[in-house]
Write a protein that holds these residues in place. Structure first.
Motif, PDB file in Angstrom:
ATOM      1  N   ARG A   1       0.839  -1.211   0.000  1.00 46.98           N
ATOM      2  CA  ARG A   1       0.000   0.000   0.000  1.00 46.98           C
ATOM      3  C   ARG A   1       0.872   1.258   0.000  1.00 46.98           C
ATOM      4  N   GLY A   2       1.942   1.228   0.789  1.00 49.51           N
ATOM      5  CA  GLY A   2       2.872   2.358   0.833  1.00 49.51           C
ATOM      6  C   GLY A   2       3.580   2.578  -0.487  1.00 49.51           C
ATOM      7  N   GLU A   3       3.961   1.493  -1.141  1.00 46.81           N
ATOM      8  CA  GLU A   3       4.616   1.620  -2.444  1.00 46.81           C
ATOM      9  C   GLU A   3       3.685   2.277  -3.462  1.00 46.81           C
ATOM     10  N   ARG A   4       2.430   1.865  -3.467  1.00 51.46           N
ATOM     11  CA  ARG A   4       1.452   2.474  -4.387  1.00 51.46           C
ATOM     12  C   ARG A   4       1.239   3.949  -4.052  1.00 51.46           C
ATOM     13  N   ALA A   5       1.135   4.256  -2.764  1.00 48.89           N
ATOM     14  CA  ALA A   5       0.895   5.642  -2.332  1.00 48.89           C
ATOM     15  C   ALA A   5       2.061   6.553  -2.710  1.00 48.89           C
ATOM     16  N   ALA A   6       3.288   6.089  -2.502  1.00 44.89           N
ATOM     17  CA  ALA A   6       4.454   6.919  -2.838  1.00 44.89           C
ATOM     18  C   ALA A   6       4.497   7.202  -4.332  1.00 44.89           C
ATOM     19  N   ALA A   7       4.181   6.203  -5.146  1.00 43.56           N
ATOM     20  CA  ALA A   7       4.151   6.411  -6.599  1.00 43.56           C
ATOM     21  C   ALA A   7       3.047   7.403  -6.976  1.00 43.56           C
ATOM     22  N   LEU A   8       1.888   7.311  -6.323  1.00 46.82           N
ATOM     23  CA  LEU A   8       0.794   8.255  -6.580  1.00 46.82           C
ATOM     24  C   LEU A   8       1.214   9.681  -6.250  1.00 46.82           C
ATOM     25  N   VAL A   9       1.861   9.862  -5.121  1.00 47.73           N
ATOM     26  CA  VAL A   9       2.316  11.200  -4.721  1.00 47.73           C
ATOM     27  C   VAL A   9       3.335  11.725  -5.726  1.00 47.73           C
ATOM     28  N   GLY A  10       4.238  10.869  -6.173  1.00 45.09           N
ATOM     29  CA  GLY A  10       5.211  11.284  -7.185  1.00 45.09           C
ATOM     30  C   GLY A  10       4.542  11.750  -8.467  1.00 45.09           C
ATOM     31  N   ARG A  11       3.546  10.983  -8.924  1.00 42.58           N
ATOM     32  CA  ARG A  11       2.815  11.379 -10.145  1.00 42.58           C
ATOM     33  C   ARG A  11       2.073  12.692  -9.934  1.00 42.58           C
ATOM     34  N   PHE A  12       1.467  12.866  -8.761  1.00 44.01           N
ATOM     35  CA  PHE A  12       0.762  14.109  -8.456  1.00 44.01           C
ATOM     36  C   PHE A  12       1.720  15.296  -8.504  1.00 44.01           C
ATOM     37  N   LEU A  13       2.869  15.167  -7.870  1.00 42.05           N
ATOM     38  CA  LEU A  13       3.858  16.248  -7.874  1.00 42.05           C
ATOM     39  C   LEU A  13       4.270  16.597  -9.298  1.00 42.05           C
ATOM     40  N   GLN A  14       4.517  15.566 -10.101  1.00 45.21           N
ATOM     41  CA  GLN A  14       4.937  15.790 -11.482  1.00 45.21           C
ATOM     42  C   GLN A  14       3.829  16.463 -12.288  1.00 45.21           C
ATOM     43  N   GLN A  15       2.609  15.982 -12.166  1.00 45.87           N
ATOM     44  CA  GLN A  15       1.481  16.546 -12.917  1.00 45.87           C
ATOM     45  C   GLN A  15       1.213  17.999 -12.537  1.00 45.87           C
ATOM     46  N   GLU A  16       1.409  18.328 -11.272  1.00 50.13           N
ATOM     47  CA  GLU A  16       1.147  19.687 -10.790  1.00 50.13           C
ATOM     48  C   GLU A  16       2.357  20.608 -10.946  1.00 50.13           C
ATOM     49  N   GLY A  17       3.461  20.072 -11.434  1.00 51.62           N
ATOM     50  CA  GLY A  17       4.662  20.885 -11.595  1.00 51.62           C
ATOM     51  C   GLY A  17       5.289  21.276 -10.273  1.00 51.62           C
ATOM     52  N   LEU A  18       5.080  20.476  -9.251  1.00 56.07           N
ATOM     53  CA  LEU A  18       5.622  20.748  -7.919  1.00 56.07           C
ATOM     54  C   LEU A  18       6.923  19.963  -7.753  1.00 56.07           C
ATOM     55  N   ILE A  19       7.986  20.535  -8.273  1.00 51.02           N
ATOM     56  CA  ILE A  19       9.280  19.859  -8.308  1.00 51.02           C
ATOM     57  C   ILE A  19      10.245  20.597  -7.379  1.00 51.02           C
ATOM     58  N   PRO A  20      10.686  19.946  -6.307  1.00 51.70           N
ATOM     59  CA  PRO A  20      11.594  20.627  -5.376  1.00 51.70           C
ATOM     60  C   PRO A  20      13.002  20.767  -5.949  1.00 51.70           C
ATOM     61  N   ASP A  21      13.680  21.823  -5.534  1.00 53.07           N
ATOM     62  CA  ASP A  21      15.071  22.025  -5.919  1.00 53.07           C
ATOM     63  C   ASP A  21      16.005  21.120  -5.127  1.00 53.07           C
ATOM     64  N   LEU A  22      15.596  20.777  -3.914  1.00 56.32           N
ATOM     65  CA  LEU A  22      16.414  19.965  -3.014  1.00 56.32           C
ATOM     66  C   LEU A  22      15.488  19.062  -2.216  1.00 56.32           C
ATOM     67  N   ILE A  23      15.944  17.831  -1.975  1.00 57.37           N
ATOM     68  CA  ILE A  23      15.186  16.897  -1.144  1.00 57.37           C
ATOM     69  C   ILE A  23      16.055  16.503   0.037  1.00 57.37           C
ATOM     70  N   LEU A  24      15.492  16.643   1.232  1.00 51.09           N
ATOM     71  CA  LEU A  24      16.140  16.196   2.464  1.00 51.09           C
ATOM     72  C   LEU A  24      15.335  15.011   2.970  1.00 51.09           C
ATOM     73  N   CYS A  25      15.991  13.901   3.221  1.00 46.68           N
ATOM     74  CA  CYS A  25      15.288  12.669   3.552  1.00 46.68           C
ATOM     75  C   CYS A  25      15.904  12.015   4.786  1.00 46.68           C
ATOM     76  N   SER A  26      15.050  11.568   5.679  1.00 50.44           N
ATOM     77  CA  SER A  26      15.482  10.778   6.824  1.00 50.44           C
ATOM     78  C   SER A  26      16.204   9.524   6.327  1.00 50.44           C
ATOM     79  N   SER A  27      17.058   8.974   7.148  1.00 49.77           N
ATOM     80  CA  SER A  27      17.816   7.779   6.771  1.00 49.77           C
ATOM     81  C   SER A  27      17.039   6.474   6.960  1.00 49.77           C
ATOM     82  N   ALA A  28      15.831   6.537   7.499  1.00 50.07           N
ATOM     83  CA  ALA A  28      15.042   5.317   7.695  1.00 50.07           C
ATOM     84  C   ALA A  28      14.738   4.653   6.352  1.00 50.07           C
ATOM     85  N   LYS A  29      14.654   3.334   6.363  1.00 50.33           N
ATOM     86  CA  LYS A  29      14.404   2.599   5.120  1.00 50.33           C
ATOM     87  C   LYS A  29      13.100   3.047   4.467  1.00 50.33           C
ATOM     88  N   ARG A  30      12.037   3.247   5.245  1.00 50.98           N
ATOM     89  CA  ARG A  30      10.736   3.621   4.677  1.00 50.98           C
ATOM     90  C   ARG A  30      10.757   5.003   4.029  1.00 50.98           C
TER      91      ARG A  30
END
Length: 171
Positions: free
Chosen positions: A29-58
């Motif tokens: 379910r999480g894998e599907r949700a993350a892909a959906l959010v990615g597509r939404f960001l791309q479709q809306e032109g919401l592209i960050p200049d920088l991504i900061l991410c926690s080191s947790a696997k998820r």
């Protein structure tokens, strides 16, 4: 103006209870949700200049699935200090972002992300703010616009919540 994208990691698996919390992967379910959010960001032109991410696997898996849609040409930093970080730690990290980035995505965990969102937003009692206050679920994305041109000048209660979506909004 600066823009902050707060993305809570997608739904993780609890199948292996012997696994350390830091090492829990996404479930299907999480894998599907993350892909959906990615597509939404791309479709809306919401592209960050920088991504900061926690080191947790998820969070790293969420990043990978979002980047699969957005492209991996945007700098992404995996930072152990963001793992389960409190809002104040996240706020201080944002104040250290280089000025060449107009927008930053932070991929992390609750309660830190939700607390950071409420720390940054100047309350206006909008339906969007009510939705965020009710629950910032896994895979939730808040987009906050902030006045000013320098990250080091970031101030509490100065931003505007422009968008808040959760995976079920995107299906």
């Amino acid at each position: 103006m600066k823009t902050i994208f707060l993305l809570r990691h997608a739904k993780s698996s609890w199948d292996d209870t012997s696994r350390d919390d830091h090492d829990r992967p996404l479930n299907q379910r999480g894998e599907r949700a993350a892909a959906l959010v990615g597509r939404f960001l791309q479709q809306e032109g919401l592209i960050p200049d920088l991504i900061l991410c926690s080191s947790a696997k998820r969070t790293r898996e969420t990043l990978t699935l979002v980047q699969a849609v957005l492209g991996d040409d945007h700098p992404a930093l995996i930072e152990p200090d963001l793992y389960l970080a409190a809002a104040d730690v996240l706020f201080d990290r944002l104040r250290k972002v280089g000025e060449d980035a107009a927008s930053v995505m932070l991929i992390g965990h609750n309660p830190g992300l939700e607390d950071l969102a409420t720390t940054l937003i100047a309350p206006k009692a909008t339906a969007l703010e009510d939705k965020l206050a009710a629950k910032f679920p896994t895979g939730g994305l808040a987009v906050i616009r902030l006045p000013g041109t320098r990250w080091r000048d970031l101030k509490r209660r100065s931003g505007s919540l422009e968008l808040f979506v959760v995976p079920r909004d995107l299906v």
